[in-house]
Design a protein around this motif. Sequence first.
Motif, PDB file in Angstrom:
ATOM      1  N   GLU A  95       0.831  -1.207   0.000  1.00 58.01           N
ATOM      2  CA  GLU A  95       0.000   0.000   0.000  1.00 58.01           C
ATOM      3  C   GLU A  95       0.864   1.255   0.000  1.00 58.01           C
ATOM      4  O   GLU A  95       0.574   2.218  -0.711  1.00 58.01           O
ATOM      5  CB  GLU A  95      -0.925  -0.008   1.218  1.00 58.01           C
ATOM      6  CG  GLU A  95      -2.025  -1.053   1.134  1.00 58.01           C
ATOM      7  CD  GLU A  95      -2.776  -1.225   2.450  1.00 58.01           C
ATOM      8  OE1 GLU A  95      -2.482  -0.489   3.420  1.00 58.01           O
ATOM      9  OE2 GLU A  95      -3.652  -2.093   2.505  1.00 58.01           O
ATOM     10  N   GLY A  96       1.930   1.237   0.782  1.00 59.67           N
ATOM     11  CA  GLY A  96       2.825   2.390   0.843  1.00 59.67           C
ATOM     12  C   GLY A  96       3.491   2.664  -0.490  1.00 59.67           C
ATOM     13  O   GLY A  96       3.606   3.822  -0.917  1.00 59.67           O
ATOM     14  N   GLU A  99       0.864   4.117  -2.838  1.00 57.30           N
ATOM     15  CA  GLU A  99       0.590   5.514  -2.507  1.00 57.30           C
ATOM     16  C   GLU A  99       1.744   6.408  -2.960  1.00 57.30           C
ATOM     17  O   GLU A  99       1.520   7.510  -3.472  1.00 57.30           O
ATOM     18  CB  GLU A  99       0.365   5.670  -1.002  1.00 57.30           C
ATOM     19  CG  GLU A  99      -0.954   5.085  -0.531  1.00 57.30           C
ATOM     20  CD  GLU A  99      -1.082   5.085   0.986  1.00 57.30           C
ATOM     21  OE1 GLU A  99      -0.229   5.692   1.680  1.00 57.30           O
ATOM     22  OE2 GLU A  99      -2.046   4.471   1.480  1.00 57.30           O
ATOM     23  N   ALA A 102       1.611   6.843  -6.708  1.00 57.66           N
ATOM     24  CA  ALA A 102       0.513   7.727  -7.088  1.00 57.66           C
ATOM     25  C   ALA A 102       0.865   9.183  -6.796  1.00 57.66           C
ATOM     26  O   ALA A 102       0.562  10.077  -7.606  1.00 57.66           O
ATOM     27  CB  ALA A 102      -0.766   7.325  -6.345  1.00 57.66           C
ATOM     28  N   GLU A 103       1.500   9.423  -5.668  1.00 56.62           N
ATOM     29  CA  GLU A 103       1.890  10.789  -5.319  1.00 56.62           C
ATOM     30  C   GLU A 103       2.902  11.348  -6.319  1.00 56.62           C
ATOM     31  O   GLU A 103       2.783  12.486  -6.777  1.00 56.62           O
ATOM     32  CB  GLU A 103       2.482  10.808  -3.906  1.00 56.62           C
ATOM     33  CG  GLU A 103       2.748  12.199  -3.381  1.00 56.62           C
ATOM     34  CD  GLU A 103       3.230  12.199  -1.948  1.00 56.62           C
ATOM     35  OE1 GLU A 103       3.977  13.127  -1.601  1.00 56.62           O
ATOM     36  OE2 GLU A 103       2.879  11.274  -1.195  1.00 56.62           O
TER      37      GLU A 103
END
Length: 134
Positions: A95-96, A99, A102-103
């Motif tokens: 998940e990290g 994320e 995506a950032e």
Amino acid sequence: MSKTIFQLTETLEMNFMELPKLVSKWRRREVNPWENGLVRWLLLLEGSENQEILKTLEEIAMQDPVLHQAIAEWEKSSDGEAELRLREAIQKGIEGRAEGKAEVAKNLLDWGMDISKIAKATGMTEDEVKVLKD
């Protein structure tokens, strides 16, 4: 530094067990967990790290219901918790990373970079990047 001295009496007995020495004696067949309950319980502490010891204890546990229950509970709690923690850590890592990608992709979109280049740079698909754009 102060020193505390305790006088041992008949009501207090201390025993020190050196597990590495016990394992060495077990390998040399100087102690026998089939005949000595204390040896088998102490070897259980090493059993999670040593498959040979665990195999012997499992054989003994077929005749010792208390040991059988202890091994079953140990395996249930140890494996379950470890496996659960490992799965949680892997999931958080995944998940990290998602994320983080995506950032980065959003920042690159804000700077006006081409979607195909962002996809290559982040390892995302072009469709994933397009979703971030909207």
